[in-house]
Design a protein around this motif. Structure first.
Motif, PDB file in Angstrom:
ATOM      1  N   GLU A 121      57.856 -50.740 -48.650  1.00 15.51           N
ATOM      2  CA  GLU A 121      58.469 -49.639 -49.384  1.00 15.51           C
ATOM      3  C   GLU A 121      59.340 -48.901 -48.377  1.00 15.51           C
ATOM      4  O   GLU A 121      58.849 -48.083 -47.603  1.00 15.51           O
ATOM      5  CB  GLU A 121      57.395 -48.725 -49.964  1.00 15.51           C
ATOM      6  CG  GLU A 121      57.939 -47.602 -50.808  1.00 15.51           C
ATOM      7  CD  GLU A 121      56.831 -46.727 -51.375  1.00 15.51           C
ATOM      8  OE1 GLU A 121      57.135 -45.571 -51.677  1.00 15.51           O
ATOM      9  OE2 GLU A 121      55.682 -47.189 -51.505  1.00 15.51           O
ATOM     10  N   GLY A 122      60.625 -49.239 -48.363  1.00 15.56           N
ATOM     11  CA  GLY A 122      61.505 -48.712 -47.329  1.00 15.56           C
ATOM     12  C   GLY A 122      61.069 -49.263 -45.985  1.00 15.56           C
ATOM     13  O   GLY A 122      60.821 -50.460 -45.849  1.00 15.56           O
ATOM     14  N   ASP A 123      60.945 -48.401 -44.987  1.00 18.78           N
ATOM     15  CA  ASP A 123      60.494 -48.822 -43.654  1.00 18.78           C
ATOM     16  C   ASP A 123      58.978 -48.932 -43.542  1.00 18.78           C
ATOM     17  O   ASP A 123      58.473 -49.410 -42.527  1.00 18.78           O
ATOM     18  CB  ASP A 123      60.979 -47.824 -42.595  1.00 18.78           C
ATOM     19  CG  ASP A 123      62.467 -47.915 -42.348  1.00 18.78           C
ATOM     20  OD1 ASP A 123      63.076 -48.940 -42.718  1.00 18.78           O
ATOM     21  OD2 ASP A 123      63.026 -46.959 -41.781  1.00 18.78           O
ATOM     22  N   THR A 124      58.257 -48.490 -44.561  1.00 20.73           N
ATOM     23  CA  THR A 124      56.795 -48.502 -44.520  1.00 20.73           C
ATOM     24  C   THR A 124      56.260 -49.751 -45.198  1.00 20.73           C
ATOM     25  O   THR A 124      56.680 -50.102 -46.295  1.00 20.73           O
ATOM     26  CB  THR A 124      56.219 -47.258 -45.223  1.00 20.73           C
ATOM     27  OG1 THR A 124      56.723 -46.093 -44.566  1.00 20.73           O
ATOM     28  CG2 THR A 124      54.704 -47.251 -45.184  1.00 20.73           C
ATOM     29  N   ILE A 125      55.319 -50.398 -44.528  1.00 21.10           N
ATOM     30  CA  ILE A 125      54.633 -51.551 -45.110  1.00 21.10           C
ATOM     31  C   ILE A 125      53.225 -51.110 -45.478  1.00 21.10           C
ATOM     32  O   ILE A 125      52.534 -50.471 -44.686  1.00 21.10           O
ATOM     33  CB  ILE A 125      54.573 -52.726 -44.110  1.00 21.10           C
ATOM     34  CG1 ILE A 125      55.987 -53.134 -43.705  1.00 21.10           C
ATOM     35  CG2 ILE A 125      53.808 -53.895 -44.721  1.00 21.10           C
ATOM     36  CD1 ILE A 125      56.020 -54.119 -42.547  1.00 21.10           C
ATOM     37  N   HIS A 126      52.800 -51.438 -46.684  1.00 27.44           N
ATOM     38  CA  HIS A 126      51.441 -51.146 -47.155  1.00 27.44           C
ATOM     39  C   HIS A 126      50.663 -52.460 -47.159  1.00 27.44           C
ATOM     40  O   HIS A 126      51.201 -53.505 -47.519  1.00 27.44           O
ATOM     41  CB  HIS A 126      51.464 -50.567 -48.576  1.00 27.44           C
ATOM     42  CG  HIS A 126      52.199 -49.279 -48.671  1.00 27.44           C
ATOM     43  ND1 HIS A 126      51.577 -48.067 -48.541  1.00 27.44           N
ATOM     44  CD2 HIS A 126      53.510 -49.012 -48.856  1.00 27.44           C
ATOM     45  CE1 HIS A 126      52.472 -47.102 -48.659  1.00 27.44           C
ATOM     46  NE2 HIS A 126      53.656 -47.649 -48.849  1.00 27.44           N
ATOM     47  N   ALA A 127      49.394 -52.392 -46.792  1.00 22.75           N
ATOM     48  CA  ALA A 127      48.526 -53.570 -46.817  1.00 22.75           C
ATOM     49  C   ALA A 127      47.086 -53.094 -46.978  1.00 22.75           C
ATOM     50  O   ALA A 127      46.802 -51.900 -46.877  1.00 22.75           O
ATOM     51  CB  ALA A 127      48.685 -54.378 -45.532  1.00 22.75           C
ATOM     52  N   ARG A 128      46.200 -54.044 -47.245  1.00 24.51           N
ATOM     53  CA  ARG A 128      44.772 -53.741 -47.401  1.00 24.51           C
ATOM     54  C   ARG A 128      43.954 -54.608 -46.459  1.00 24.51           C
ATOM     55  O   ARG A 128      44.288 -55.763 -46.236  1.00 24.51           O
ATOM     56  CB  ARG A 128      44.322 -53.999 -48.832  1.00 24.51           C
ATOM     57  CG  ARG A 128      44.900 -53.007 -49.799  1.00 24.51           C
ATOM     58  CD  ARG A 128      44.474 -53.307 -51.224  1.00 24.51           C
ATOM     59  NE  ARG A 128      45.045 -52.269 -52.074  1.00 24.51           N
ATOM     60  CZ  ARG A 128      44.386 -51.650 -53.014  1.00 24.51           C
ATOM     61  NH1 ARG A 128      43.137 -51.968 -53.267  1.00 24.51           N
ATOM     62  NH2 ARG A 128      44.962 -50.713 -53.727  1.00 24.51           N
ATOM     63  N   ASP A 162      59.411 -49.240 -30.201  1.00 25.76           N
ATOM     64  CA  ASP A 162      59.278 -50.692 -30.096  1.00 25.76           C
ATOM     65  C   ASP A 162      57.901 -51.192 -30.545  1.00 25.76           C
ATOM     66  O   ASP A 162      57.525 -52.327 -30.256  1.00 25.76           O
ATOM     67  CB  ASP A 162      59.582 -51.148 -28.671  1.00 25.76           C
ATOM     68  CG  ASP A 162      58.638 -50.541 -27.637  1.00 25.76           C
ATOM     69  OD1 ASP A 162      57.907 -49.593 -27.982  1.00 25.76           O
ATOM     70  OD2 ASP A 162      58.629 -51.018 -26.490  1.00 25.76           O
ATOM     71  N   HIS A 163      57.146 -50.362 -31.248  1.00 26.44           N
ATOM     72  CA  HIS A 163      55.837 -50.721 -31.782  1.00 26.44           C
ATOM     73  C   HIS A 163      55.778 -50.417 -33.278  1.00 26.44           C
ATOM     74  O   HIS A 163      56.692 -49.821 -33.835  1.00 26.44           O
ATOM     75  CB  HIS A 163      54.722 -49.929 -31.073  1.00 26.44           C
ATOM     76  CG  HIS A 163      54.420 -50.443 -29.716  1.00 26.44           C
ATOM     77  ND1 HIS A 163      55.236 -50.228 -28.623  1.00 26.44           N
ATOM     78  CD2 HIS A 163      53.372 -51.157 -29.253  1.00 26.44           C
ATOM     79  CE1 HIS A 163      54.719 -50.793 -27.561  1.00 26.44           C
ATOM     80  NE2 HIS A 163      53.568 -51.364 -27.912  1.00 26.44           N
ATOM     81  N   TRP A 164      54.669 -50.798 -33.886  1.00 26.67           N
ATOM     82  CA  TRP A 164      54.370 -50.416 -35.266  1.00 26.67           C
ATOM     83  C   TRP A 164      53.151 -49.504 -35.238  1.00 26.67           C
ATOM     84  O   TRP A 164      52.192 -49.767 -34.506  1.00 26.67           O
ATOM     85  CB  TRP A 164      54.089 -51.652 -36.120  1.00 26.67           C
ATOM     86  CG  TRP A 164      55.343 -52.384 -36.454  1.00 26.67           C
ATOM     87  CD1 TRP A 164      56.018 -53.264 -35.657  1.00 26.67           C
ATOM     88  CD2 TRP A 164      56.092 -52.281 -37.660  1.00 26.67           C
ATOM     89  NE1 TRP A 164      57.136 -53.705 -36.308  1.00 26.67           N
ATOM     90  CE2 TRP A 164      57.204 -53.132 -37.533  1.00 26.67           C
ATOM     91  CE3 TRP A 164      55.924 -51.556 -38.834  1.00 26.67           C
ATOM     92  CZ2 TRP A 164      58.152 -53.279 -38.542  1.00 26.67           C
ATOM     93  CZ3 TRP A 164      56.855 -51.698 -39.849  1.00 26.67           C
ATOM     94  CH2 TRP A 164      57.959 -52.547 -39.703  1.00 26.67           C
ATOM     95  N   HIS A 165      53.204 -48.449 -36.017  1.00 27.06           N
ATOM     96  CA  HIS A 165      52.111 -47.492 -36.114  1.00 27.06           C
ATOM     97  C   HIS A 165      51.304 -47.836 -37.361  1.00 27.06           C
ATOM     98  O   HIS A 165      51.794 -47.723 -38.485  1.00 27.06           O
ATOM     99  CB  HIS A 165      52.670 -46.068 -36.205  1.00 27.06           C
ATOM    100  CG  HIS A 165      51.624 -45.025 -36.340  1.00 27.06           C
ATOM    101  ND1 HIS A 165      51.457 -44.293 -37.488  1.00 27.06           N
ATOM    102  CD2 HIS A 165      50.673 -44.597 -35.472  1.00 27.06           C
ATOM    103  CE1 HIS A 165      50.454 -43.449 -37.327  1.00 27.06           C
ATOM    104  NE2 HIS A 165      49.969 -43.617 -36.118  1.00 27.06           N
TER     105      HIS A 165
END
Length: 116
Positions: free
Chosen positions: A16-23, A38-41
């Motif tokens: 969703e835009g720059d945000t990735i949702h997962a479970r 240079d990382h993912w939060h």
């Protein structure tokens, strides 16, 4: 990052835009993955307010995955390099442990007659 999350076994991976949702698993709440330099939060929020001592104990034992309060709920956060499946497996283990602790802490907060 989407492919790395899927390869690591996460479910319901959606951007969703720059945000990735997962479970973590099918019945769990979503966690988010957002680019940060240079990382993912990675962040998972749980509807309980862990107290200062609980958060301090968690943070001392798990320095790679910080626990804080965000928007009134307990949040677990971890920064991972893009596509690092090994770091994502560590996230899985730490997030599952955090959820178990948060559930236990919430049960300990319940008032008599509040339910299970």
């Amino acid at each position: 990052m989407i492919e790395a999350l899927r390869q690591a076994g996460f479910l319901a991976v959606e951007a969703e835009g720059d945000t990735i949702h997962a479970r973590l698993w099918a019945a769990s709440v979503d966690f988010t993955s957002t680019p940060e330099g240079d990382h993912w939060h990675l962040a998972l929020q749980w509807p309980v307010r862990a107290n200062d001592a609980q958060r301090a104990q968690w943070n001392a034992a798990h320095p790679d995955a910080a626990m804080d309060i965000h928007n009134g709920e307990t949040r677990l956060s971890m920064r991972v390099p893009p596509g690092d499946v090994q770091a994502l497996h560590l996230w899985t283990a730490l997030a599952e442990q955090a959820v178990a602790d948060l559930i236990r802490w919430r049960r300990a907060q319940r008032q008599p007659g509040e339910g299970y």
